[in-house]
Every structure is written in structure tokens, then in C-alpha cells.
Design an enzyme around this catalytic site. Structure first.
Site, PDB file in Angstrom:
ATOM      1  N   SER A 187       0.604  -1.185   0.013  1.00 37.43           N
ATOM      2  CA  SER A 187       0.068  -0.084  -0.085  1.00 37.43           C
ATOM      3  C   SER A 187       0.905   1.476  -0.119  1.00 37.43           C
ATOM      4  CB  SER A 187      -0.990  -0.021   1.151  1.00 37.43           C
ATOM      5  OG  SER A 187      -0.344  -0.250   2.337  1.00 37.43           O
ATOM      6  N   HIS A 215      -5.386  -3.009  -2.493  1.00 35.56           N
ATOM      7  CA  HIS A 215      -5.086  -2.113  -3.774  1.00 35.56           C
ATOM      8  C   HIS A 215      -4.959  -2.759  -4.806  1.00 35.56           C
ATOM      9  CE1 HIS A 215      -4.361   1.445  -1.589  1.00 35.56           C
ATOM     10  NE2 HIS A 215      -3.972   0.850  -0.391  1.00 35.56           N
ATOM     11  N   LYS A 246     -11.830   1.270  -1.718  1.00 34.47           N
ATOM     12  CA  LYS A 246     -10.817   1.899  -2.625  1.00 34.47           C
ATOM     13  C   LYS A 246     -11.558   2.055  -3.975  1.00 34.47           C
ATOM     14  CE  LYS A 246      -7.258   1.269   0.807  1.00 34.47           C
ATOM     15  NZ  LYS A 246      -6.651   0.271   1.321  1.00 34.47           N
TER      16      LYS A 246
HETATM   17  C1  LIG Z   1      -6.600   0.169   3.111  1.00 31.81           C
HETATM   18  C2  LIG Z   1      -6.187  -1.013   3.310  1.00 31.81           C
HETATM   19  C3  LIG Z   1      -6.847  -2.198   4.045  1.00 31.81           C
HETATM   20  C4  LIG Z   1      -8.255  -1.655   4.764  1.00 31.81           C
HETATM   21  O1  LIG Z   1      -9.367  -1.464   3.902  1.00 31.81           O
HETATM   22  P1  LIG Z   1     -10.388  -0.364   4.263  1.00 31.81           P
HETATM   23  O2  LIG Z   1     -11.589  -1.158   3.466  1.00 31.81           O
HETATM   24  O3  LIG Z   1     -10.111   1.032   3.995  1.00 31.81           O
HETATM   25  O4  LIG Z   1     -10.776  -0.809   5.713  1.00 31.81           O
HETATM   26  C5  LIG Z   1      -6.640  -3.319   4.218  1.00 31.81           C
HETATM   27  N1  LIG Z   1      -5.270  -3.600   3.677  1.00 31.81           N
HETATM   28  C6  LIG Z   1      -4.687  -3.044   2.933  1.00 31.81           C
HETATM   29  C7  LIG Z   1      -3.330  -3.516   2.291  1.00 31.81           C
HETATM   30  C8  LIG Z   1      -4.999  -1.408   2.632  1.00 31.81           C
HETATM   31  O5  LIG Z   1      -4.207  -0.799   1.949  1.00 31.81           O
END
Ligand SMILES: *Cc1c(COP(=O)(O)O)cnc(C)c1O
Length: 401
Positions: A187, A215, A246
Site C-alpha cells: 500500500s 490495492h 478503494k
Molecule cells: C486500505 C487497506 C485495508 C483496509 O481497507 P478498508 O476497506 O479501507 O478498511 C486493508 N489492507 C490494505 C493492504 C489496505 O491498503
């Protein structure tokens, strides 16, 4: 207010400020998009995970509005007690088909999908083997479980290092079960996990694999089905986590895998058991987002066109994008103070891009993290590039690491 709590809080905050680690969120005055309004200014937004522009897509908005009329605004209960409506069930069926797996269970976020799933699938007889750059929500999920996991005990491998992973697998054979866990796309660096190698090692050493595709969801693979699809590893990754927050543009997270995995998490996934279901409009919007992803190739094409252009332009201009392979494009700075100064100057130039500093990344590895998306026009990105060059020249930052 208790005086010792209050003075402790103030001291901690002062320390963060001194160390250039103090965060203040900027408040958006418009929908998420390639440009956003903040404090009355129209700026290019390079700080959003809205990869496909679905957060403000007309079809997704319409589905949410219609769902409010049909279902109201709240689910009223946790999923298993009475909070599961037809839209929640339909979303899970659609996601299971999209992912080519037996079953999917949706949680209210990717974060809670990690904290629900990881501790539920291991016991004190097991070990969890992690990449050193795994996301905070994986680390928290791992800590909630009773398996061994610590770096100091030798269960964390250097970033993407398959030799180290294999060495750990060889010396952990006395554990009952071994789980390897990795981000699919990292990320903060934007590089892709070597999933084919990880899966091969897991198969050779009888371990199982969980990949956090937050991601990669909507970004890699067929119609954005993630890294398992990207590497054609269908059926060989035991547990896949995806986010719906996302690229999907709304909010949520899910676990994709076997029907028994889903069944087990319905019974033992604590955020599923003890936290209220998504509002039905969230589920309906997500179904509409999935419709767009499965039928309209345009957003994903624009995302990748913009990504290729942006990376090439930054590299050409002498910036170090740290080996990123996906839309997540870090621009390396190093020093925390310099990164925060760069963020402020970019802001003055009309570019909203955040400095990412410790503890999100290691100390001394601060960076400006940029995220091109389908919502950007070529003009937005060209404008942002000029700002980066101007600020770099003003600050006389060294090129590269
Ligand atoms: C953003 C992210 C999460 C969390 O996801 P949300 O739906 O925003 O809670 C989990 N794992 C990774 C690798 C992320 O980048």
C-alpha cells in the site's frame, strides 16, 4: 477531564509535532474526484484510492438513492441477528462469481475483514509468516490471534524475499499449520507481491496463503478481480481479502474463499458477529459499482493509461518512484521534515498529495504518495507534474535515493 490523561495526551502530541509526525486532515468540500474543493480552492487530488472514479459515478449514486427509497438507511442489527437484507446477500453472491470462488463474506471494512478473519483461522499451535511491509490492518489481525507471529522470533521475511520465506518454512515444520500472509499490492510502495512464488512454496511446504488485495481490487486482474486473477492462480490462494472502499468507491471489505471458510467466519468472525451490517444503500451501491466494472472497460483503461503516463513522466523528470508497479506512486524524499515541507509547497501550487511518514512507513523513508486514477484528465496530471518539478527545484532536493 482527568488531569493526568490530559497532560499525557498533550505531551504525546507535542512529541509528534517535534518529530514532524503530526497529522491534520484536510476537509473536502466536494465529492471525491480528480480535482476536489478544499478550503475554497480547486486542487488536483492525488490522495484518493478512488481508482476507477466510482465514488461519484452516476450509476452508483443512483443505485444508492434508489436503495434508500426501498430499504431505508440502516440495517438495524449485526449481520447474523437480523441485519442481513436481500441486497447484502446479493452482493456476496455477485462478488463470489466475480472472484471465481465458492463463497464471499462481506465485512464493514477491509480493516475489520482482516481483524475478523486472521484470528479466526489460526490457533496457538500455528504460526503466521508475514512480509515485513504488510499493512497495519494485517498486523493488527495477526496480533489478535493466538498463533506465533513475531519478527523477533524469526517469522517475518524481508520484503518479497522468497529465499527467506522458504528458510522460515523449513524451520517451522513442527507447527501444526502455517499461514503465509502478504499484501497483494503493497500500500505504501505500490509494488506487487511475488504471489506465484509464494503459492509454489506454500504448496511445497504444506502451508496456506492469505493475500490482502485491498490495492489490487479493481486494479489488477480480469475486470479488477485482483492479484490471484492477475497471476492466473485461480483455486491456489486459500484466503483472499478485498476492499470495497478503494476502487469500488464505497466502503467495505470481504473474504473470498471456500464455502466452509465463509461458514466458519459467520460463526467465528468477531466483527461480523458484533458490529452492525452495512446500510443497505452501501450494498446496493457496491452491486452497481461491480456492474460498471464488469461491463465498462473504460475506467480501468483510463486508470492504467494515466498510471503509465504519470510514472514515466516522474521518472523522466528525475524522481524516484521506488519500484512501484501499480497506480500507487510514491515519490521518495527520505527525511520526514523535507517530505512535509514538500507537501505544503505542493499544496500552495494547487496539488493535494500527502507526505507519508513514520509509523506508516519506516523512519527516514518518508515520501509523497501519489495516486493517479481514472478520474484524472491528462491536464490534471500535467499540471501536477509541473508543480512537482517546481517544488523540487525550490527545495533543491537531491534526485533519487
Ligand atoms: C486500505 C487497506 C485495508 C483496509 O481497507 P478498508 O476497506 O479501507 O478498511 C486493508 N489492507 C490494505 C493492504 C489496505 O491498503
Amino acid at each position: 477531564m482527568n488531569a493526568s490523561l490530559e497532560s499525557w495526551l498533550r505531551e504525546q502530541l507535542e512529541t509528534l509535532k517535534r518529530q514532524n509526525l503530526y497529522k491534520v486532515p484536510k476537509i473536502l468540500d466536494s465529492a471525491a474526484g480528480g480535482r476536489v474543493l478544499i478550503g475554497g480552492r480547486d486542487v488536483v487530488n492525488l490522495s484518493s484510492n478512488n481508482y476507477l472514479g466510482l465514488a461519484n459515478h452516476p450509476k452508483v449514486r443512483q443505485a444508492a438513492a434508489e436503495a434508500i427509497e426501498r430499504w431505508g438507511v440502516g440495517a438495524g442489527a449485526v449481520r447474523w441477528i437480523g441485519g442481513t437484507m436481500q441486497v447484502h446477500a446479493e452482493l456476496e453472491e455477485r462478488l463470489a462469481k466475480f472472484k471465481s470462488v465458492e463463497a464471499v463474506l462481506v465485512f464493514t471494512s477491509g480493516f475489520t475483514a482482516n481483524s475478523g478473519c486472521i484470528p479466526a483461522v489460526v490457533t496457538e499451535d500455528d504460526v503466521i509468516i508475514s512480509d515485513e511491509l504488510n499493512h497495519a490492518s494485517i498486523i493488527d489481525g495477526v496480533r489478535l490471534g493466538s498463533a506465533k507471529y513475531k519478527k523477533s522470533d524469526g517469522f517475518v521475511y524481508a520484503h518479497k524475499n522468497l529465499e527467506e520465506l522458504e528458510a522460515i518454512l523449513k524451520r517451522t515444520q513442527s507447527f501444526k499449520r502455517r499461514m503465509i500472509i502478504t499484501d497483494g499490492v503493497f500500500s505504501m510502495d505500490g509494488d506487487i507481491a511475488p504471489l506465484p512464488g509464494i503459492v509454489q512454496l506454500a504448496e511445497r511446504h504444506d502451508a496456506f496463503v492469505m493475500v490482502d488485495d485491498a490495492h489490487a481490487s479493481g486494479v489488477l486482474g480480469r475486470n479488477g478481480a485482483g492479484s490471484t486473477s492477475h497471476f492466473n492462480l485461480y483455486g491456489r490462494v486459500d484466503i483472499q481479502l478485498g476492499t470495497l472502499s478503494k476502487a469500488f468507491g464505497v466502503v467495505g471489505g470481504y473474504i473470498a474463499g471456500s464455502a466452509s471458510l465463509k461458514d466458519w467466519l459467520i460463526n467465528r468472525g468477531r466483527p461480523y458477529l458484533f458490529s452492525t451490517a452495512h446500510p443497505p444503500m452501501v450494498a446496493a451501491a457496491l452491486i452497481a459499482a461491480l456492474d460498471v466494472m464488469e461491463t465498462d472497460p473504460e475506467p480501468m483503461r483510463r486508470l492504467w493509461d494515466n498510471t503509465r503516463w504519470w510514472k514515466a513522466a516522474l521518472t523522466e523528470a528525475g524522481f524516484d518512484t521506488m519500484g512501484s508497479e501499480t497506480p500507487i506512486t510514491p515519490v521518495y524524499v527520505g527525511d520526514e521534515g523535507a517530505a512535509q515541507e514538500m507537501e505544503r509547497r505542493l499544496w500552495d501550487e494547487g496539488v493535494f498529495a500527502l507526505a507519508i511518514v513514520y509509523p506508516t512507513v519506516a523512519r527516514g523513508k518518508a515520501r509523497i504518495r501519489t495516486m493517479p486514477s481514472a478520474a484524472h484528465t491528462p491536464e490534471d496530471l500535467a499540471f501536477a507534474l509541473e508543480a512537482f518539478k517546481k517544488v523540487r527545484d525550490q527545495m533543491a532536493l537531491p534526485a533519487g535515493r
